[in-house]
Design a protein around this motif. Structure first.
Motif, mmCIF file in Angstrom:
data_model
loop_
_atom_site.group_PDB
_atom_site.id
_atom_site.type_symbol
_atom_site.label_atom_id
_atom_site.label_comp_id
_atom_site.label_asym_id
_atom_site.label_seq_id
_atom_site.Cartn_x
_atom_site.Cartn_y
_atom_site.Cartn_z
ATOM 1 N N PRO A 25 0.830 -1.211 0.000
ATOM 2 C CA PRO A 25 0.000 0.000 0.000
ATOM 3 C C PRO A 25 0.861 1.256 0.000
ATOM 4 C CG PRO A 25 -0.848 -1.613 1.548
ATOM 5 C CD PRO A 25 0.471 -2.143 1.070
ATOM 6 N N GLY A 26 0.534 2.184 -0.858
ATOM 7 C CA GLY A 26 1.312 3.409 -0.973
ATOM 8 C C GLY A 26 2.420 3.317 -1.993
ATOM 9 N N ASN A 27 2.709 2.087 -2.451
ATOM 10 C CA ASN A 27 3.731 1.892 -3.466
ATOM 11 C C ASN A 27 3.021 1.719 -4.802
ATOM 12 O OD1 ASN A 27 5.614 0.586 -5.248
ATOM 13 N ND2 ASN A 27 6.914 0.257 -3.463
ATOM 14 N N LEU A 28 3.403 2.498 -5.794
ATOM 15 C CA LEU A 28 2.620 2.545 -7.016
ATOM 16 C C LEU A 28 3.015 1.505 -8.051
ATOM 17 C CD1 LEU A 28 2.191 6.371 -7.473
ATOM 18 C CD2 LEU A 28 0.749 4.731 -6.305
ATOM 19 N N ARG A 29 3.944 0.608 -7.721
ATOM 20 C CA ARG A 29 4.207 -0.475 -8.663
ATOM 21 C C ARG A 29 2.997 -1.404 -8.659
ATOM 22 N NH1 ARG A 29 8.522 -2.520 -11.117
ATOM 23 N NH2 ARG A 29 10.076 -1.516 -9.808
ATOM 24 N N THR A 30 2.508 -1.752 -9.812
ATOM 25 C CA THR A 30 1.334 -2.604 -9.892
ATOM 26 C C THR A 30 1.745 -4.064 -9.904
ATOM 27 O OG1 THR A 30 1.298 -2.777 -12.290
ATOM 28 C CG2 THR A 30 0.275 -0.833 -11.329
ATOM 29 N N SER A 31 0.767 -4.943 -9.990
ATOM 30 C CA SER A 31 1.051 -6.375 -10.060
ATOM 31 C C SER A 31 1.452 -6.796 -11.469
ATOM 32 C CB SER A 31 -0.175 -7.175 -9.607
ATOM 33 O OG SER A 31 -1.294 -6.843 -10.404
ATOM 34 N N ASP A 32 1.469 -5.849 -12.395
ATOM 35 C CA ASP A 32 1.934 -6.126 -13.752
ATOM 36 C C ASP A 32 3.446 -5.960 -13.771
ATOM 37 O OD1 ASP A 32 2.595 -6.255 -16.402
ATOM 38 O OD2 ASP A 32 1.424 -4.511 -17.017
ATOM 39 N N PHE A 33 4.161 -7.074 -13.871
ATOM 40 C CA PHE A 33 5.615 -7.035 -13.761
ATOM 41 C C PHE A 33 6.297 -7.102 -15.121
ATOM 42 C CE2 PHE A 33 4.463 -9.331 -9.670
ATOM 43 C CZ PHE A 33 4.388 -8.149 -8.961
ATOM 44 N N ASP A 34 5.568 -6.730 -16.168
ATOM 45 C CA ASP A 34 6.132 -6.841 -17.505
ATOM 46 C C ASP A 34 6.912 -5.605 -17.926
ATOM 47 O OD1 ASP A 34 5.134 -9.354 -17.835
ATOM 48 O OD2 ASP A 34 3.276 -8.682 -18.800
ATOM 49 N N GLY A 35 7.103 -4.634 -17.022
ATOM 50 C CA GLY A 35 7.811 -3.405 -17.339
ATOM 51 C C GLY A 35 9.112 -3.671 -18.085
ATOM 52 N N PRO A 36 10.062 -2.785 -18.142
ATOM 53 C CA PRO A 36 10.040 -1.532 -17.388
ATOM 54 C C PRO A 36 9.169 -0.459 -18.036
ATOM 55 C CG PRO A 36 11.997 -1.621 -18.735
ATOM 56 C CD PRO A 36 11.288 -2.937 -18.923
ATOM 57 N N TYR A 37 8.723 0.464 -17.223
ATOM 58 C CA TYR A 37 7.942 1.585 -17.711
ATOM 59 C C TYR A 37 8.788 2.840 -17.565
ATOM 60 C CZ TYR A 37 4.442 -1.932 -16.792
ATOM 61 O OH TYR A 37 3.743 -3.101 -16.758
ATOM 62 N N ASN A 38 8.865 3.628 -18.607
ATOM 63 C CA ASN A 38 9.707 4.822 -18.570
ATOM 64 C C ASN A 38 8.976 5.972 -17.883
ATOM 65 O OD1 ASN A 38 12.048 3.842 -19.758
ATOM 66 N ND2 ASN A 38 11.189 4.061 -21.804
ATOM 67 N N ILE A 39 8.711 5.777 -16.589
ATOM 68 C CA ILE A 39 8.005 6.795 -15.825
ATOM 69 C C ILE A 39 8.790 8.102 -15.802
ATOM 70 C CG2 ILE A 39 7.072 7.363 -13.541
ATOM 71 C CD1 ILE A 39 5.539 5.215 -15.067
ATOM 72 N N SER A 40 10.112 8.008 -15.960
ATOM 73 C CA SER A 40 10.928 9.220 -15.921
ATOM 74 C C SER A 40 10.549 10.195 -17.020
ATOM 75 C CB SER A 40 12.408 8.857 -16.039
ATOM 76 O OG SER A 40 12.653 8.189 -17.271
ATOM 77 N N LEU A 41 9.945 9.701 -18.094
ATOM 78 C CA LEU A 41 9.507 10.591 -19.163
ATOM 79 C C LEU A 41 8.259 11.366 -18.770
ATOM 80 C CD1 LEU A 41 9.884 8.364 -22.357
ATOM 81 C CD2 LEU A 41 11.499 10.009 -21.416
ATOM 82 N N LEU A 42 7.406 10.757 -17.960
ATOM 83 C CA LEU A 42 6.110 11.346 -17.634
ATOM 84 C C LEU A 42 6.251 12.220 -16.393
ATOM 85 C CD1 LEU A 42 3.903 8.190 -18.279
ATOM 86 C CD2 LEU A 42 4.574 9.990 -19.881
ATOM 87 N N ASP A 43 7.077 13.247 -16.493
ATOM 88 C CA ASP A 43 7.424 14.037 -15.323
ATOM 89 C C ASP A 43 6.217 14.732 -14.710
ATOM 90 O OD1 ASP A 43 7.632 15.383 -17.858
ATOM 91 O OD2 ASP A 43 8.304 17.159 -16.779
ATOM 92 N N THR A 44 5.323 15.268 -15.544
ATOM 93 C CA THR A 44 4.151 15.959 -15.000
ATOM 94 C C THR A 44 3.298 15.002 -14.188
ATOM 95 O OG1 THR A 44 4.118 17.463 -16.890
ATOM 96 C CG2 THR A 44 2.110 17.318 -15.569
ATOM 97 N N GLN A 45 2.981 13.839 -14.767
ATOM 98 C CA GLN A 45 2.126 12.882 -14.085
ATOM 99 C C GLN A 45 2.828 12.300 -12.849
ATOM 100 O OE1 GLN A 45 2.544 12.857 -17.619
ATOM 101 N NE2 GLN A 45 0.725 14.156 -17.581
ATOM 102 N N TYR A 46 4.124 12.037 -12.961
ATOM 103 C CA TYR A 46 4.894 11.492 -11.845
ATOM 104 C C TYR A 46 4.851 12.442 -10.649
ATOM 105 C CZ TYR A 46 8.979 9.390 -9.490
ATOM 106 O OH TYR A 46 9.822 8.798 -8.589
ATOM 107 N N ASN A 47 5.050 13.728 -10.910
ATOM 108 C CA ASN A 47 5.037 14.709 -9.825
ATOM 109 C C ASN A 47 3.634 14.896 -9.253
ATOM 110 O OD1 ASN A 47 7.803 15.250 -9.878
ATOM 111 N ND2 ASN A 47 7.577 16.720 -11.546
#
Length: 426
Positions: A25-47
């Motif tokens: 809980p509180g950790n946003l990694r989902t149960s979908d482990f097929d990543g990686p996901y380039n969250i670093s690109l989505l800076d607006t949404q990440y913040n």
């Protein structure tokens, strides 16, 4: 024995995956482990998500529904009174007081049909909070005092100096089409961004689905209101003697300066290189980031805007404050961890300026945008490194009347800084 050993092997594999890819809980990694996901690109949404985690604190879903009641009572009652000349029925107010300054707006047929639909939608939003379990009454809200305090701040008037003292008369949000629609949109976009932010804070998926619907509804309503204001962009707003476009640029700049360091507010005209812009007209009917995604706000951000930064959450539109657990702006500019580290990427999304487009290989060219004059006396142009988080540097940029404004951006690019572009999209 064979079955037992197989079962043990399967469990070992499963547990190994779970250990390598933790989820809590509180950790946003989902149960979908097929990543990686380039969250670093989505800076607006990440913040925005990090701000949401900080805003969630220990608040329950019911606390969130009660917060919604406060803001939907403000928006819905303003729209309903202005459009129809009467307020909510008792099952929506639950005994809450009549708003201060409530009256009908002087609307023409150019705006009335659209505002009637908006008002009915906002009544429905208030109904949603009641059906979701809210039992608190509507708080006391102040239309005249709230908008006049807000406009005084937007115009940078010294503390204690009112709009009436400075300009000879108070701002009347119900005076005419332009004043009313501008006032409606001032609140509407707080609902649109705030509801989008709330959708990720609720644990109950039924509530989350409903709140997401509030966000999309409010965004659609705001789009209609922006279109109406674009058509009226040269109308004069009294008592300021400035155009709709100029006054709304001030409103947008003030909202942006009160919700933290991020850039998440835009005027009717947009030349900000960090966001989507239209080359030939600078028109900005749907404010988004460079990916075309709308923005989010937390409850604390919206409280800070609606009470003009008062730390106790009292003032402006809420003279007695909000009702419920979420009632102050404390932590409006906070972020929290809770996201795993994701693989980074050298790719970045940005917009090229007209000048920079000249360095891009064919077939793209840098012919530049059409010159737009006069209407751009005050735009939502941001000042980049000079920005210090105040309204004065978040859009209040004067140019002489009739002066062309060519600082436009026109092409979204994805590539490595200083390197070759992997693909381009005009």
């Amino acid at each position: 024995m064979f079955k037992a050993s197989c079962l043990a092997a399967v469990l070992a594999v499963c547990l190994g995956v779970a250990t390598a890819q933790p989820f809590a809980p509180g950790n946003l990694r989902t149960s979908d482990f097929d990543g990686p996901y380039n969250i670093s690109l989505l800076d607006t949404q990440y913040n925005e998500i990090k701000a949401g985690i900080a805003a969630k604190q220990n608040y329950s879903d019911l606390d969130i529904v009660h917060f919604l009641t406060n803001v939907e009572c403000l928006e819905g009652q303003f729209d309903t009174w202005g459009t129809f000349g009467f307020g909510f029925i008792d099952n929506l107010t639950l005994g809450g007081p009549t708003p201060l300054g409530a009256r009908a707006a002087n609307l023409t047929e150019m705006t009335r049909p659209f505002m009637e639909e908006v008002a009915l939608n906002e009544q429905g939003h208030a109904l949603f909070t009641r059906q979701a379990g809210s039992t608190i009454p509507c708080p006391l809200v102040d239309f005249d005092g709230g908008f006049n305090d807000f406009m005084a701040a937007a115009y940078g008037l010294p503390s204690g100096v009112t709009v009436e003292q400075q300009y000879g008369s108070a701002f009347d949000p119900f005076m005419n089409d332009q004043n009313f629609v501008l006032s409606v949109l001032t609140l509407e976009e707080l609902g649109a961004t705030g509801n989008k932010g709330l959708a990720g804070l609720t644990g109950n998926p039924v509530l989350a689905n409903g709140i997401a619907g509030l966000a999309t509804s409010a965004t659609a309503q705001a789009t209609v209101q922006r279109m109406l204001l674009w058509q009226m962009r040269d109308y004069i707003v009294e008592p300021f003697g400035e155009t709709v476009q100029q006054v709304f640029a001030r409103v947008s700049a003030l909202r942006d300066s009160l919700d933290g360091p991020q850039f998440d507010d835009q005027g009717l005209v947009n030349t900000d290189a960090r966001t989507i812009a239209v080359p030939d007209s600078y028109v900005n009917i749907i404010p988004t980031d460079v990916r075309g995604i709308t923005f989010s706000r937390t409850p604390q951000m919206n409280i800070n805007i609606l009470t003009l930064g008062n730390p106790d959450g009292v003032g402006a539109f809420f003279p007695n404050g909000l009702i419920g657990a979420i009632s102050t702006p404390t932590g409006f500019d906070a972020t929290a961890s809770g996201t795993d580290d994701f693989p980074t990427s050298p790719m970045v999304a940005f917009q090229e300026s007209v000048e920079e487009l000249g360095t891009i290989m064919d077939p793209l060219t840098a012919a530049g945008p059409a010159t737009v004059v006069g209407e751009l006396d005050l735009t939502q142009s941001l000042t980049g490194p000079a920005d210090n988080g105040t309204a004065a540097t978040r859009g209040l940029v004067y140019t002489p009347s009739g002066t062309p404004n060519d600082a436009n951006t026109s092409t979204v690019q994805v590539g490595t800084p200083g390197g070759d572009y992997t693909w381009m999209m005009a």
